[in-house]
Design a protein around this motif. Structure first.
Motif, PDB file in Angstrom:
ATOM      1  N   THR A 139       3.673 -12.924 -10.357  1.00 11.96           N
ATOM      2  CA  THR A 139       2.732 -13.888  -9.776  1.00 11.96           C
ATOM      3  C   THR A 139       2.399 -13.530  -8.333  1.00 11.96           C
ATOM      4  OG1 THR A 139       3.626 -15.635 -11.204  1.00 11.96           O
ATOM      5  CG2 THR A 139       2.349 -16.334  -9.287  1.00 11.96           C
ATOM      6  N   VAL A 140       3.415 -13.152  -7.569  1.00 14.49           N
ATOM      7  CA  VAL A 140       3.191 -12.767  -6.171  1.00 14.49           C
ATOM      8  C   VAL A 140       2.284 -11.546  -6.104  1.00 14.49           C
ATOM      9  CG1 VAL A 140       4.313 -11.854  -4.101  1.00 14.49           C
ATOM     10  CG2 VAL A 140       5.347 -13.763  -5.340  1.00 14.49           C
ATOM     11  N   PHE A 141       2.543 -10.555  -6.962  1.00 18.08           N
ATOM     12  CA  PHE A 141       1.733  -9.333  -6.957  1.00 18.08           C
ATOM     13  C   PHE A 141       0.276  -9.659  -7.281  1.00 18.08           C
ATOM     14  CE2 PHE A 141      -0.093  -5.513  -8.807  1.00 18.08           C
ATOM     15  CZ  PHE A 141       0.326  -4.532  -7.926  1.00 18.08           C
ATOM     16  N   ALA A 142       0.062 -10.533  -8.265  1.00 18.52           N
ATOM     17  CA  ALA A 142      -1.306 -10.883  -8.658  1.00 18.52           C
ATOM     18  C   ALA A 142      -2.023 -11.658  -7.550  1.00 18.52           C
ATOM     19  CB  ALA A 142      -1.289 -11.692  -9.948  1.00 18.52           C
ATOM     20  N   ASN A 143      -1.313 -12.543  -6.872  1.00 16.53           N
ATOM     21  CA  ASN A 143      -1.936 -13.356  -5.824  1.00 16.53           C
ATOM     22  C   ASN A 143      -2.280 -12.554  -4.581  1.00 16.53           C
ATOM     23  OD1 ASN A 143      -1.829 -15.722  -7.323  1.00 16.53           O
ATOM     24  ND2 ASN A 143       0.181 -16.306  -6.541  1.00 16.53           N
ATOM     25  N   LEU A 144      -1.584 -11.442  -4.361  1.00 11.38           N
ATOM     26  CA  LEU A 144      -1.806 -10.653  -3.155  1.00 11.38           C
ATOM     27  C   LEU A 144      -2.854  -9.554  -3.341  1.00 11.38           C
ATOM     28  CD1 LEU A 144       1.843 -10.264  -1.774  1.00 11.38           C
ATOM     29  CD2 LEU A 144       0.084 -11.891  -1.085  1.00 11.38           C
ATOM     30  N   GLN A 145      -3.399  -9.421  -4.521  1.00  9.79           N
ATOM     31  CA  GLN A 145      -4.431  -8.406  -4.745  1.00  9.79           C
ATOM     32  C   GLN A 145      -5.754  -8.826  -4.099  1.00  9.79           C
ATOM     33  OE1 GLN A 145      -4.871  -7.423  -8.854  1.00  9.79           O
ATOM     34  NE2 GLN A 145      -3.100  -6.066  -8.885  1.00  9.79           N
ATOM     35  N   HIS A 146      -6.433  -7.829  -3.513  1.00  6.70           N
ATOM     36  CA  HIS A 146      -7.698  -8.122  -2.831  1.00  6.70           C
ATOM     37  C   HIS A 146      -8.751  -7.071  -3.190  1.00  6.70           C
ATOM     38  CE1 HIS A 146      -6.136 -11.417  -0.428  1.00  6.70           C
ATOM     39  NE2 HIS A 146      -5.086 -10.680  -0.140  1.00  6.70           N
ATOM     40  N   GLY A 147      -8.940  -6.857  -4.473  1.00 12.00           N
ATOM     41  CA  GLY A 147     -10.032  -6.006  -4.919  1.00 12.00           C
ATOM     42  C   GLY A 147      -9.813  -4.522  -4.779  1.00 12.00           C
ATOM     43  N   ASP A 148      -8.562  -4.071  -4.735  1.00 12.60           N
ATOM     44  CA  ASP A 148      -8.321  -2.630  -4.685  1.00 12.60           C
ATOM     45  C   ASP A 148      -8.750  -2.005  -6.012  1.00 12.60           C
ATOM     46  OD1 ASP A 148      -6.849  -0.262  -3.322  1.00 12.60           O
ATOM     47  OD2 ASP A 148      -5.965  -0.335  -5.328  1.00 12.60           O
ATOM     48  N   PRO A 149      -9.487  -0.885  -5.998  1.00 13.53           N
ATOM     49  CA  PRO A 149      -9.972  -0.294  -7.260  1.00 13.53           C
ATOM     50  C   PRO A 149      -8.860   0.201  -8.172  1.00 13.53           C
ATOM     51  CG  PRO A 149     -10.423   1.155  -5.389  1.00 13.53           C
ATOM     52  CD  PRO A 149      -9.979  -0.153  -4.821  1.00 13.53           C
ATOM     53  N   TYR A 150      -7.671   0.427  -7.615  1.00 15.13           N
ATOM     54  CA  TYR A 150      -6.540   0.910  -8.421  1.00 15.13           C
ATOM     55  C   TYR A 150      -5.550  -0.207  -8.761  1.00 15.13           C
ATOM     56  CZ  TYR A 150      -8.335   5.418  -6.890  1.00 15.13           C
ATOM     57  OH  TYR A 150      -9.143   6.500  -6.636  1.00 15.13           O
ATOM     58  N   GLY A 151      -5.922  -1.446  -8.457  1.00 18.62           N
ATOM     59  CA  GLY A 151      -5.073  -2.582  -8.812  1.00 18.62           C
ATOM     60  C   GLY A 151      -3.813  -2.677  -7.979  1.00 18.62           C
ATOM     61  N   ARG A 152      -3.871  -2.219  -6.721  1.00 16.18           N
ATOM     62  CA  ARG A 152      -2.698  -2.238  -5.859  1.00 16.18           C
ATOM     63  C   ARG A 152      -2.796  -3.372  -4.832  1.00 16.18           C
ATOM     64  NH1 ARG A 152      -3.320   3.667  -3.488  1.00 16.18           N
ATOM     65  NH2 ARG A 152      -5.345   2.671  -3.078  1.00 16.18           N
ATOM     66  N   VAL A 153      -1.683  -3.576  -4.108  1.00 16.96           N
ATOM     67  CA  VAL A 153      -1.669  -4.547  -3.013  1.00 16.96           C
ATOM     68  C   VAL A 153      -1.245  -3.833  -1.735  1.00 16.96           C
ATOM     69  CG1 VAL A 153      -1.134  -6.491  -4.531  1.00 16.96           C
ATOM     70  CG2 VAL A 153       0.720  -5.260  -3.407  1.00 16.96           C
ATOM     71  N   SER A 154      -1.679  -4.359  -0.619  1.00 19.28           N
ATOM     72  CA  SER A 154      -1.329  -3.790   0.676  1.00 19.28           C
ATOM     73  C   SER A 154       0.139  -4.057   0.986  1.00 19.28           C
ATOM     74  CB  SER A 154      -2.215  -4.386   1.771  1.00 19.28           C
ATOM     75  OG  SER A 154      -1.740  -4.069   3.049  1.00 19.28           O
ATOM     76  N   ILE A 155       0.858  -3.013   1.415  1.00 23.03           N
ATOM     77  CA  ILE A 155       2.279  -3.211   1.747  1.00 23.03           C
ATOM     78  C   ILE A 155       2.399  -4.082   3.003  1.00 23.03           C
ATOM     79  CG2 ILE A 155       2.969  -1.049   0.653  1.00 23.03           C
ATOM     80  CD1 ILE A 155       3.285   0.157   3.448  1.00 23.03           C
ATOM     81  N   MET A 156       1.409  -4.028   3.889  1.00 23.20           N
ATOM     82  CA  MET A 156       1.441  -4.887   5.074  1.00 23.20           C
ATOM     83  C   MET A 156       1.284  -6.347   4.688  1.00 23.20           C
ATOM     84  SD  MET A 156       1.786  -5.215   8.282  1.00 23.20           S
ATOM     85  CE  MET A 156       1.626  -3.544   8.930  1.00 23.20           C
ATOM     86  N   THR A 157       0.372  -6.616   3.756  1.00 20.27           N
ATOM     87  CA  THR A 157       0.193  -7.988   3.283  1.00 20.27           C
ATOM     88  C   THR A 157       1.436  -8.490   2.568  1.00 20.27           C
ATOM     89  OG1 THR A 157      -2.185  -7.577   2.993  1.00 20.27           O
ATOM     90  CG2 THR A 157      -1.260  -9.480   1.856  1.00 20.27           C
ATOM     91  N   LEU A 158       2.026  -7.626   1.748  1.00 21.91           N
ATOM     92  CA  LEU A 158       3.234  -8.000   1.018  1.00 21.91           C
ATOM     93  C   LEU A 158       4.385  -8.276   1.982  1.00 21.91           C
ATOM     94  CD1 LEU A 158       4.937  -8.307  -1.539  1.00 21.91           C
ATOM     95  CD2 LEU A 158       5.204  -5.815  -1.591  1.00 21.91           C
ATOM     96  N   PHE A 159       4.564  -7.422   2.974  1.00 23.26           N
ATOM     97  CA  PHE A 159       5.661  -7.611   3.922  1.00 23.26           C
ATOM     98  C   PHE A 159       5.438  -8.859   4.774  1.00 23.26           C
ATOM     99  CE2 PHE A 159       8.034  -6.624   7.868  1.00 23.26           C
ATOM    100  CZ  PHE A 159       9.297  -6.434   7.306  1.00 23.26           C
ATOM    101  N   SER A 160       4.199  -9.129   5.141  1.00 19.88           N
ATOM    102  CA  SER A 160       3.898 -10.352   5.903  1.00 19.88           C
ATOM    103  C   SER A 160       4.220 -11.592   5.089  1.00 19.88           C
ATOM    104  CB  SER A 160       2.423 -10.364   6.320  1.00 19.88           C
ATOM    105  OG  SER A 160       2.126  -9.273   7.154  1.00 19.88           O
ATOM    106  N   TYR A 161       3.931 -11.514   3.790  1.00 19.28           N
ATOM    107  CA  TYR A 161       4.254 -12.637   2.903  1.00 19.28           C
ATOM    108  C   TYR A 161       5.765 -12.874   2.869  1.00 19.28           C
ATOM    109  CZ  TYR A 161       5.380 -14.915  -1.517  1.00 19.28           C
ATOM    110  OH  TYR A 161       5.925 -15.734  -2.484  1.00 19.28           O
ATOM    111  N   VAL A 162       6.535 -11.802   2.728  1.00 21.07           N
ATOM    112  CA  VAL A 162       7.995 -11.933   2.688  1.00 21.07           C
ATOM    113  C   VAL A 162       8.506 -12.508   4.006  1.00 21.07           C
ATOM    114  CG1 VAL A 162      10.175 -10.686   2.464  1.00 21.07           C
ATOM    115  CG2 VAL A 162       8.230 -10.068   1.014  1.00 21.07           C
ATOM    116  N   MET A 163       7.987 -11.997   5.121  1.00 24.38           N
ATOM    117  CA  MET A 163       8.412 -12.490   6.430  1.00 24.38           C
ATOM    118  C   MET A 163       8.113 -13.986   6.575  1.00 24.38           C
ATOM    119  SD  MET A 163       9.629 -10.139   8.715  1.00 24.38           S
ATOM    120  CE  MET A 163       8.957 -10.557  10.312  1.00 24.38           C
TER     121      MET A 163
END
Length: 377
Positions: A139-163
């Protein structure tokens, strides 16, 4: 049988079937099955039967029951300590960032914004240990996606979320330690103690003299209670404190590089607190520590009418017709934040002369005609 024959059958004068016996048998079967299920005896009295029901509510111990209060307090402290140990430490957060950088997924479209796919996301979750598991869900991975063509999420966005999640949980535990009652809210005295002990950790407040700390705490606490306790219950839910932005503004004072312009707009900054308290002292012409109507009339640009001030002193808490610092803080918060619902509620009570719950022509004329024609300050 055709429809005509069925109609004749059901409208005939034959005696109708009595279902009371069936209902009685059904109730007996139900009672037997229920009694067997709960492990009792069918012949038990109501009082004996109720004892079998598991207890789902425990009343708070009385203040005279010192032992029960101490046991409850110790149990809560141990629970909060255990929850605190489940959070990621600073070293573990640094290790997590290194893992994210190491296992980020190519191709790197932007060098400054590395991405990670779901397979590597799951791999990092396993490498990070059990503490990372709550932050690495599908769920976290899906919510953090922002239109990357390869279906990835930004590690900066992910780390900010964890923080942010770790900070949220740490703050909740910290506030819960001051929740003496243990019901998920803090009283005014509890929040004052929390902010007073928080002052040494805020570098932006290092210049405040210790003699001013109590006035600063009062100034800070009033904003929480003015906006989060509009019904004046004397307590604020911890959940509401975490949901609003006030705590973020307070903790911004940890930043040594905070610009002066931002401090002036931050109610919790030292310049803002000194400004409000300085205004209070300047209005107090007789230096008795309280403000009467004549003194409050000098607030701002001195344009408040006598009629309006009369209503303020009728609706607000006063002591022998004079306003203390806490009441003055509520007044300032209402006047400086007139677009907020809580401030509108404060001002509406003043305008609602008859206490009807609505404004009519008389109420509006009362302020406009009397305020303008008789005495305008």
């Amino acid at each position: 049988m055709d429809l005509k024959s069925l109609f004749r059958k059901y409208t005939s004068s034959e005696p109708k079937v009595d279902h009371s016996e069936n209902i009685k048998v059904e109730f007996e079967v139900f009672t037997k099955c229920y009694t067997e299920w709960k492990g009792g005896n069918q012949n038990d009295t109501a009082e004996e039967s109720y004892r079998i029901i598991p207890k789902f509510y425990e009343k708070l111990p009385k203040e005279s029951d010192v032992v029960s209060l101490k046991v409850r307090e110790e149990a809560r402290a141990m629970f909060l300590q255990r929850r605190g140990k489940e959070l990621l430490t600073n070293d573990e957060l640094k290790a997590l960032w290194m893992l994210l950088e190491k296992y980020c997924s190519p191709p790197h479209l932007l060098e400054d914004d590395k991405q990670i796919n779901y397979d590597d996301f799951v791999w990092v979750a396993g490498m990070g240990g059990p503490k990372c598991a709550p932050y690495f869900t599908p769920t976290v991975f899906a919510n953090l996606q922002h239109g990357d063509p390869y279906g990835r999420v930004s590690i900066m966005t992910l780390f900010s979320y964890v923080m942010k999640k770790v900070w949220y949980q740490q703050t909740r535990i910290g506030l819960s330690l001051y929740d003496v009652v243990g019901q998920g809210y803090v009283r005014e005295n509890d929040l004052e103690n929390y902010i007073l002990e928080l002052i040494p950790t805020l570098p932006q407040l290092d210049g405040l003299e210790k003699s001013f700390h109590n006035f600063y705490v009062c100034t800070a606490v009033r904003k929480f209670f003015f906006f989060l306790d509009p019904l004046h219950t004397g307590r604020v839910r911890i959940q509401d404190i975490l949901a609003c932005s006030f705590l973020d503004e307070l903790l911004e004072l940890r930043d040594l590089d905070c610009q002066k312009g931002m401090q002036d707009t931050n109610w919790f900054s030292a310049p803002s607190a000194l400004r409000v308290y300085g205004q209070y002292l300047n209005l107090d012409k007789d230096h008795n520590g309280m403000l009467n109507k004549e003194e409050v009339s000098g607030y701002g640009t001195g344009t408040l009418t006598r009629v309006f001030l009369d209503r303020v002193f009728q609706e607000c808490l006063t002591y022998d017709g004079e306003m203390d610092y806490k009441t003055y803080l509520d007044f300032v918060l209402a006047m400086e934040n007139r677009h907020e619902p809580q401030s509108l509620h404060y001002l509406f009570r003043i305008l609602d002369v008859d206490g009807k719950g609505y404004l009519d022509t008389f109420s509006l004329n009362y302020f406009f005609r009397l305020g303008i024609t008789t005495y305008v300050i």
